[in-house]
Design a protein around this motif. Structure first.
Motif, PDB file in Angstrom:
ATOM      1  N   PRO A 219       0.817  -1.215   0.000  1.00 22.98           N
ATOM      2  CA  PRO A 219       0.000   0.000   0.000  1.00 22.98           C
ATOM      3  C   PRO A 219       0.855   1.271   0.000  1.00 22.98           C
ATOM      4  N   LEU A 220       0.325   2.320  -0.640  1.00 25.83           N
ATOM      5  CA  LEU A 220       0.990   3.623  -0.632  1.00 25.83           C
ATOM      6  C   LEU A 220       0.343   4.492   0.439  1.00 25.83           C
ATOM      7  N   LEU A 221       1.176   5.306   1.084  1.00 28.49           N
ATOM      8  CA  LEU A 221       0.691   6.142   2.197  1.00 28.49           C
ATOM      9  C   LEU A 221       0.587   7.604   1.787  1.00 28.49           C
ATOM     10  N   PHE A 222      -0.467   8.260   2.208  1.00 30.30           N
ATOM     11  CA  PHE A 222      -0.633   9.698   1.955  1.00 30.30           C
ATOM     12  C   PHE A 222      -0.991  10.347   3.283  1.00 30.30           C
ATOM     13  N   GLU A 223      -0.126  11.273   3.720  1.00 33.11           N
ATOM     14  CA  GLU A 223      -0.279  11.814   5.068  1.00 33.11           C
ATOM     15  C   GLU A 223      -0.746  13.271   5.031  1.00 33.11           C
ATOM     16  N   GLY A 224      -1.651  13.609   5.918  1.00 31.68           N
ATOM     17  CA  GLY A 224      -2.070  15.014   6.028  1.00 31.68           C
ATOM     18  C   GLY A 224      -2.066  15.425   7.490  1.00 31.68           C
ATOM     19  N   ARG A 225      -1.555  16.645   7.737  1.00 31.39           N
ATOM     20  CA  ARG A 225      -1.446  17.084   9.137  1.00 31.39           C
ATOM     21  C   ARG A 225      -1.934  18.517   9.257  1.00 31.39           C
ATOM     22  N   THR A 226      -2.729  18.766  10.293  1.00 30.93           N
ATOM     23  CA  THR A 226      -3.161  20.140  10.585  1.00 30.93           C
ATOM     24  C   THR A 226      -2.822  20.437  12.038  1.00 30.93           C
ATOM     25  N   ASN A 227      -2.106  21.535  12.251  1.00 34.03           N
ATOM     26  CA  ASN A 227      -1.714  21.902  13.624  1.00 34.03           C
ATOM     27  C   ASN A 227      -2.780  22.763  14.275  1.00 34.03           C
ATOM     28  N   GLY A 228      -2.856  22.685  15.609  1.00 37.41           N
ATOM     29  CA  GLY A 228      -3.846  23.504  16.308  1.00 37.41           C
ATOM     30  C   GLY A 228      -3.651  23.438  17.813  1.00 37.41           C
ATOM     31  N   VAL A 229      -4.713  23.776  18.554  1.00 36.31           N
ATOM     32  CA  VAL A 229      -4.655  23.683  20.021  1.00 36.31           C
ATOM     33  C   VAL A 229      -5.891  22.954  20.529  1.00 36.31           C
ATOM     34  N   ILE A 230      -5.739  22.400  21.734  1.00 35.13           N
ATOM     35  CA  ILE A 230      -6.870  21.713  22.381  1.00 35.13           C
ATOM     36  C   ILE A 230      -7.583  22.734  23.272  1.00 35.13           C
ATOM     37  N   VAL A 231      -8.897  22.815  23.088  1.00 30.61           N
ATOM     38  CA  VAL A 231      -9.697  23.782  23.857  1.00 30.61           C
ATOM     39  C   VAL A 231     -10.879  23.059  24.505  1.00 30.61           C
ATOM     40  N   ASP A 232     -11.583  23.769  25.398  1.00 30.79           N
ATOM     41  CA  ASP A 232     -12.815  23.190  25.936  1.00 30.79           C
ATOM     42  C   ASP A 232     -13.834  23.088  24.804  1.00 30.79           C
ATOM     43  N   ALA A 233     -14.639  22.030  24.871  1.00 33.19           N
ATOM     44  CA  ALA A 233     -15.507  21.698  23.733  1.00 33.19           C
ATOM     45  C   ALA A 233     -16.437  22.837  23.328  1.00 33.19           C
ATOM     46  N   ARG A 234     -16.466  23.113  22.019  1.00 32.31           N
ATOM     47  CA  ARG A 234     -17.403  24.090  21.448  1.00 32.31           C
ATOM     48  C   ARG A 234     -17.885  23.570  20.094  1.00 32.31           C
ATOM     49  N   GLY A 235     -19.186  23.737  19.859  1.00 36.60           N
ATOM     50  CA  GLY A 235     -19.733  23.415  18.530  1.00 36.60           C
ATOM     51  C   GLY A 235     -20.400  22.046  18.459  1.00 36.60           C
ATOM     52  N   ASP A 236     -20.804  21.722  17.254  1.00 38.19           N
ATOM     53  CA  ASP A 236     -21.550  20.486  16.972  1.00 38.19           C
ATOM     54  C   ASP A 236     -20.775  19.240  17.447  1.00 38.19           C
ATOM     55  N   ILE A 265      -9.187  22.785   4.925  1.00 35.49           N
ATOM     56  CA  ILE A 265      -7.989  22.997   5.751  1.00 35.49           C
ATOM     57  C   ILE A 265      -7.647  21.764   6.595  1.00 35.49           C
ATOM     58  N   SER A 266      -8.505  20.753   6.552  1.00 33.19           N
ATOM     59  CA  SER A 266      -8.348  19.670   7.529  1.00 33.19           C
ATOM     60  C   SER A 266      -7.193  18.722   7.175  1.00 33.19           C
ATOM     61  N   HIS A 267      -6.803  17.946   8.170  1.00 34.20           N
ATOM     62  CA  HIS A 267      -5.824  16.870   8.017  1.00 34.20           C
ATOM     63  C   HIS A 267      -6.271  15.921   6.891  1.00 34.20           C
ATOM     64  N   ARG A 268      -7.577  15.654   6.829  1.00 30.03           N
ATOM     65  CA  ARG A 268      -8.113  14.725   5.814  1.00 30.03           C
ATOM     66  C   ARG A 268      -7.964  15.354   4.412  1.00 30.03           C
ATOM     67  N   TYR A 269      -8.292  16.624   4.318  1.00 30.53           N
ATOM     68  CA  TYR A 269      -8.164  17.327   3.036  1.00 30.53           C
ATOM     69  C   TYR A 269      -6.712  17.283   2.551  1.00 30.53           C
ATOM     70  N   ARG A 270      -5.777  17.557   3.456  1.00 36.06           N
ATOM     71  CA  ARG A 270      -4.361  17.616   3.049  1.00 36.06           C
ATOM     72  C   ARG A 270      -3.862  16.254   2.560  1.00 36.06           C
ATOM     73  N   ALA A 271      -4.316  15.185   3.229  1.00 33.01           N
ATOM     74  CA  ALA A 271      -3.901  13.843   2.782  1.00 33.01           C
ATOM     75  C   ALA A 271      -4.557  13.502   1.443  1.00 33.01           C
ATOM     76  N   LEU A 272      -5.829  13.869   1.291  1.00 26.72           N
ATOM     77  CA  LEU A 272      -6.532  13.512   0.056  1.00 26.72           C
ATOM     78  C   LEU A 272      -6.027  14.301  -1.150  1.00 26.72           C
ATOM     79  N   GLU A 273      -5.530  15.516  -0.919  1.00 25.81           N
ATOM     80  CA  GLU A 273      -4.945  16.271  -2.024  1.00 25.81           C
ATOM     81  C   GLU A 273      -3.771  15.488  -2.624  1.00 25.81           C
ATOM     82  N   LYS A 274      -2.973  14.864  -1.736  1.00 24.46           N
ATOM     83  CA  LYS A 274      -1.824  14.082  -2.219  1.00 24.46           C
ATOM     84  C   LYS A 274      -2.309  12.834  -2.972  1.00 24.46           C
ATOM     85  N   LEU A 275      -3.338  12.184  -2.410  1.00 21.63           N
ATOM     86  CA  LEU A 275      -3.885  10.999  -3.070  1.00 21.63           C
ATOM     87  C   LEU A 275      -4.444  11.362  -4.454  1.00 21.63           C
ATOM     88  N   LYS A 276      -5.157  12.501  -4.523  1.00 23.74           N
ATOM     89  CA  LYS A 276      -5.727  12.949  -5.798  1.00 23.74           C
ATOM     90  C   LYS A 276      -4.620  13.121  -6.832  1.00 23.74           C
TER      91      LYS A 276
END
Ligand SMILES: O=P(O)(O)OP(=O)(O)OP(=O)(O)OC[C@H]1O[C@@H](n2cnc3c(O)ncnc32)[C@H](O)[C@@H]1O
Ligand SMILES: [Mg+2]
Length: 299
Positions: A219-236, A265-276
């Motif tokens: 299998p070929l690997l495609f990695e995506g990473r998004t940096n951020g911070v951990i906060v108290d839960a907000r949102g859906d 902007i997500s980690h998933r988006y960044r990995a899928l851009e490479k796969l695409k």
């Protein structure tokens, strides 16, 4: 009662019974008739494609998806479900009819499936299989590759799988690939408390896609990473740890963002851009290999 009046009553009763019989016949024939009209047929197809996989994965989650039994794998392996592209995205890889790149995303997570379908758009024709793969252990890359091998061995067609980690820098990258269990036990409220004793609240979301088809040795690997911070839960609260992860450069958590924003902007988006990019570059190879396979198998 006079005979005339009795006759009237019998006539009315007969009328009511006939009306009931007619309505039962009409109602039972209605779906079959509707299905033959273009709009009815589309509605039925849509129900099959959207509601059924979602329902299946929801009910499987309820039933506990941690089965490690091979018989379970083979039982569910061939339940492929076509997935409609969620958006009419770029048409860079739209192919002639009958020459599409068909790719199966093996996941039991309906939210992941929705995002992947949205991000890939029309790059490929996406199907999904809720194959109950074991939750492997190890580092994120090994887990993803291991999952992919298992999925490919079951499905024997081009597959993608992914494994997602949420890594807290102060904890040396933990919970990482084990975030699913931490989230299950602690919930959104207590998961950020793991960092209570640390000033460093930084974290990163990591997505590891693996792709396998029969032209590849591994299998070929495609990695995506998004940096951020951990906060108290907000949102859906509907998708994993989205409410506690706030990506750098934003004052919203993933859970507060629109899906359009998260999916650019997500980690998933960044990995899928490479796969695409990989898929577009290898499209001809892919189609030739699969055409040859079809001829060989007499399809
Ligand atoms: O069948 P698979 O694809 O393995 O689906 P899963 O739900 O088991 O997913 P993982 O093994 O990758 O576990 C990752 C955990 O992180 C969660 N997760 C994955 N992607 C996420 C995202 O983009 N935002 C928030 N939570 C996410 C997911 O719900 C799990 O709890
Ligand atoms: Mg999993």
């Amino acid at each position: 009662m006079s005979p005339g009046r009795q006759g009237h009553c019998t006539f009315i009763a007969d009328l009511i019974i006939s009306a009931k019989v007619c309505s039962v016949v009409v109602l039972s024939l209605l779906p079959a008739v509707l299905q033959r009209t273009p709009i009815g047929a589309s509605a039925f197809r849509l129900t099959e494609r959207v509601i059924r996989p979602f329902h299946r994965s929801r009910s499987r989650q309820g039933a506990g998806r941690l089965s490690l039994y091979p018989d379970h794998l083979s039982r569910t392996a061939l339940e492929l479900t076509p997935v409609e592209p969620a958006v009419m995205a770029d048409d860079m890889c739209v192919t002639e009819k009958g020459k599409e790149m068909v790719l199966c995303f093996c996941t039991g997570n309906a939210n992941k499936l929705r995002e992947v379908s949205f991000i890939l758009g029309k790059t490929v024709t996406l199907t999904s299989a809720d194959v109950d793969l074991p939750e492997l252990q190890g580092d994120p890359a090994d887990i993803s590759v291991g999952k992919c091998r298992l999925a490919f061995n079951q499905l024997k067609q081009p597959v993608i799988v992914e494994d997602t980690s949420l890594c807290f820098n102060a904890l040396g990258g933990l919970p990482g690939p084990y975030v699913k269990w931490f989230l299950k036990k602690l919930g959104h409220k207590d998961l950020p408390k793991l960092l209570a004793g640390f000033d460093d609240k930084s974290a990163y979301a990591l997505c590891m896609f693996s792709y396998m088809d029969d032209t590849l040795e591994k299998p070929l690997l495609f990695e995506g990473r998004t940096n951020g911070v951990i906060v108290d839960a907000r949102g859906d609260p509907n998708f994993g740890w989205d409410p506690i992860f706030q990506p750098h450069g934003f004052d919203q958590t993933y859970a507060e963002m629109t899906k359009e924003l998260k999916n650019t902007i997500s980690h998933r988006y960044r990995a899928l851009e490479k796969l695409k990019t990989y898929l577009v570059q290898h499209k001809e190879e892919f189609l030739t290999a699969h055409a040859a396979k079809k001829v060989k198998s007499g399809e």
